[in-house]
Design a protein around this motif. Structure first.
Motif, PDB file in Angstrom:
ATOM      1  N   LEU A   1     -40.490  42.241 -15.665  1.00 46.30           N
ATOM      2  CA  LEU A   1     -40.121  42.849 -17.190  1.00 46.30           C
ATOM      3  C   LEU A   1     -40.817  44.298 -17.352  1.00 46.30           C
ATOM      4  N   VAL A   2     -40.499  45.086 -17.078  1.00 47.36           N
ATOM      5  CA  VAL A   2     -41.162  46.529 -17.730  1.00 47.36           C
ATOM      6  C   VAL A   2     -40.629  47.117 -19.346  1.00 47.36           C
ATOM      7  N   GLU A   3     -41.067  47.316 -19.830  1.00 48.71           N
ATOM      8  CA  GLU A   3     -40.260  48.070 -21.531  1.00 48.71           C
ATOM      9  C   GLU A   3     -40.988  49.671 -21.758  1.00 48.71           C
ATOM     10  N   SER A   4     -40.268  50.188 -22.176  1.00 52.17           N
ATOM     11  CA  SER A   4     -40.316  51.966 -22.484  1.00 52.17           C
ATOM     12  C   SER A   4     -39.724  52.216 -23.493  1.00 52.17           C
ATOM     13  N   GLY A   5     -40.311  53.399 -24.280  1.00 56.19           N
ATOM     14  CA  GLY A   5     -39.202  53.311 -25.445  1.00 56.19           C
ATOM     15  C   GLY A   5     -39.886  53.254 -26.541  1.00 56.19           C
ATOM     16  N   GLY A   6     -40.678  52.671 -27.230  1.00 55.46           N
ATOM     17  CA  GLY A   6     -40.715  52.380 -28.440  1.00 55.46           C
ATOM     18  C   GLY A   6     -41.390  53.740 -28.863  1.00 55.46           C
ATOM     19  N   GLY A   7     -42.091  53.295 -30.034  1.00 58.44           N
ATOM     20  CA  GLY A   7     -42.699  54.960 -31.692  1.00 58.44           C
ATOM     21  C   GLY A   7     -42.428  54.438 -32.242  1.00 58.44           C
ATOM     22  N   LEU A   8     -43.276  56.225 -32.808  1.00 58.74           N
ATOM     23  CA  LEU A   8     -42.708  55.864 -34.482  1.00 58.74           C
ATOM     24  C   LEU A   8     -41.590  56.730 -34.925  1.00 58.74           C
ATOM     25  N   VAL A   9     -40.714  55.743 -35.970  1.00 58.27           N
ATOM     26  CA  VAL A   9     -39.744  57.391 -35.817  1.00 58.27           C
ATOM     27  C   VAL A   9     -39.364  56.687 -37.621  1.00 58.27           C
ATOM     28  N   GLN A  10     -38.764  58.168 -38.284  1.00 58.54           N
ATOM     29  CA  GLN A  10     -38.366  57.803 -40.048  1.00 58.54           C
ATOM     30  C   GLN A  10     -37.724  56.930 -39.948  1.00 58.54           C
ATOM     31  N   ALA A  11     -37.202  56.544 -41.006  1.00 56.41           N
ATOM     32  CA  ALA A  11     -36.353  55.587 -41.473  1.00 56.41           C
ATOM     33  C   ALA A  11     -34.624  56.310 -42.111  1.00 56.41           C
ATOM     34  N   GLY A  12     -34.146  56.161 -40.800  1.00 59.24           N
ATOM     35  CA  GLY A  12     -32.590  56.726 -40.456  1.00 59.24           C
ATOM     36  C   GLY A  12     -32.966  57.512 -39.019  1.00 59.24           C
TER      37      GLY A  12
END
Length: 122
Positions: free
Chosen positions: A4-15
């Motif tokens: 299994l290989v995940e992708s797409g995480g990161g930093l995002v603002q609330a909302g």
């Protein structure tokens, strides 16, 4: 074995929103369920959402249905986690999981991805 290989995480603002992907390879036919768990700082790993590979049903963690959604692509053995209206308390390492069992319990899953960090700033 299933990889299994995940992708797409990161930093995002609330909302904000974020979409995670998990691509499965190997003996994928051996997995009846696939989905996402998360581990927040200082907490145990918990269910986000899992889906039966035939798409018949989904199982959500507490209070996440409505903000999070799961979908899958049988064509490329991938599941997606769409997260909306993100909150700082959603900050966690998100793990993809797969296995023969369909359960809220992470111990029931046989295969795990390496995890992807999601950070929600206030």
């Amino acid at each position: 074995q299933v990889q299994l290989v995940e992708s797409g995480g990161g930093l995002v603002q609330a909302g904000g929103s974020l979409r995670l992907s998990c691509a499965a390879s190997g003996r994928t036919f051996s997995a009846n369920a696939m989905g996402w768990f998360r581990q927040r700082p200082g907490k145990e790993r918990e269910l986000v959402v899992v889906i039966k590979w035939n798409g018949e049903s989904t199982l959500f963690g507490d209070s996440l249905k409505g903000r999070f959604a799961i979908s899958r692509s049988n064509a490329n053995n991938t599941v997606y986690l769409q997260m909306t209206s993100l909150k700082p308390e959603d900050t966690a390492v998100y793990y993809c999981a797969a296995g023969r069992s369909y359960s809220f319990n992470p111990d029931a899953y046989d295969y795990w991805g390496q995890g992807t960090q999601v950070t929600v700033s206030s």
